[in-house]
Design a protein around this motif. Structure first.
Motif: not given
Length: 296
Positions: A266-270
């Protein structure tokens, strides 16, 4: 859109504890009380879970994989990864010495396994073994034959589902001797068996306990576990324990278990908030998990 990160999994070291590893090699060390918070990119901004590849190679088709898959691989990459694993019995010529072990995860949950000597206790930490003891050391095929002998003679499996491991972590016996009692009995039975390969050197019973390493000493019971990540969803909580691939996170709803294998691909973001907006499988009782529809 902020830069997205891709997680390649949770890694354990005997002296450094757990850390999340990101593509490119960057590591995020995990300590008790640390806030673990991330969001998944929305679908319109590339929030798709793609195959993690195999053996350090990128998936050639960048295949989309299901959110509930803990392997995060397409069929072709999963086949390649399996073909080069010790478990597949395709590495008979491996010259490295191996160890046979007994690992205990809770009452009535002991398994037999093997791991390369050079890896030390890493395999046991990765599996979430509450305590373990080595049984013997020798060539790979001798270790494999001994593992099969133990499974047949002692009735111990080579795998225990994580859902069973998670269910008992908050209810483990408090004393190390009590936690090691079942291992001691099975170890004595194991070394007394006939049929051990001559090339495998038996080892004495020396239990290693991981309760403090995992932070399980005063762990509150979990109310549920994340069943999958979804595009646009978020997870946030304070780390209270970690065992194997699992993070036990204190959230507003109670302690929730996150299997970090679900992060891969998955592309994860803060994120800054304290949101928990992914599907969670709610525990109806300690022994059993009931699937909850929708968000927790």
């Amino acid at each position: 859109m902020a830069q997205a990160w891709r997680c390649s999994g949770l890694r354990w070291s005997a002296d450094g504890g757990p850390a999340l590893v990101w593509d490119g090699g960057r590591r995020s060390a995990l300590t008790w009380g640390k806030r673990v918070a991330f969001g998944v990119a929305p679908a319109a901004e590339g929030g798709v879970r793609r195959c993690a590849g195999a053996r350090g190679h990128v998936c050639p088709s960048a295949a989309v994989v299901p959110g509930r898959s803990t392997g995060a691989r397409c069929e072709e990459c999963a086949r390649l990864d399996r073909a080069h694993s010790v478990a597949a019995d395709t590495l008979a010529g491996d010259p490295r010495p191996y160890r046979v072990y007994l690992a205990w995860f809770g009452p009535g949950m002991t398994k037999a396994g093997i791991t390369a000597v050079e890896r030390g206790p890493a395999r046991l930490l990765e599996q979430g073994a509450v305590c373990f003891s080595w049984l013997g050391t020798g060539p790979l095929m001798a270790a494999r034959r001994t593992e099969e002998l133990l499974r047949a003679a002692l009735g111990v499996p080579d795998r225990i589902p994580y859902v069973r491991k998670r269910a008992v972590r908050a209810l483990l016996p408090r004393g190390e001797e009590e936690r090691a009692a079942e291992l001691a009995r099975l170890h004595a039975q194991a070394v007394a068996l006939d049929g051990w390969p001559e090339s495998l050197e038996r080892e004495p019973f020396r239990p290693v306990d991981h309760v403090r390493v995992f932070g399980l000493g005063s762990l509150p019971p979990a109310v549920g576990e994340v069943s999958e990540l979804v595009a646009g969803g978020a997870v946030s909580g304070e780390l209270v324990a970690a065992a194997g691939p699992d993070l036990h996170l204190a959230t507003a709803a109670g302690v929730v278990v996150l299997d970090t294998r679900l992060l891969t691909g998955w592309p994860l973001l803060p994120v800054q908030g304290r949101e928990l907006s992914v599907p969670v499988r709610k525990y109806g009782a300690v022994e059993d998990a009931v699937v909850q529809e929708g968000l927790f």
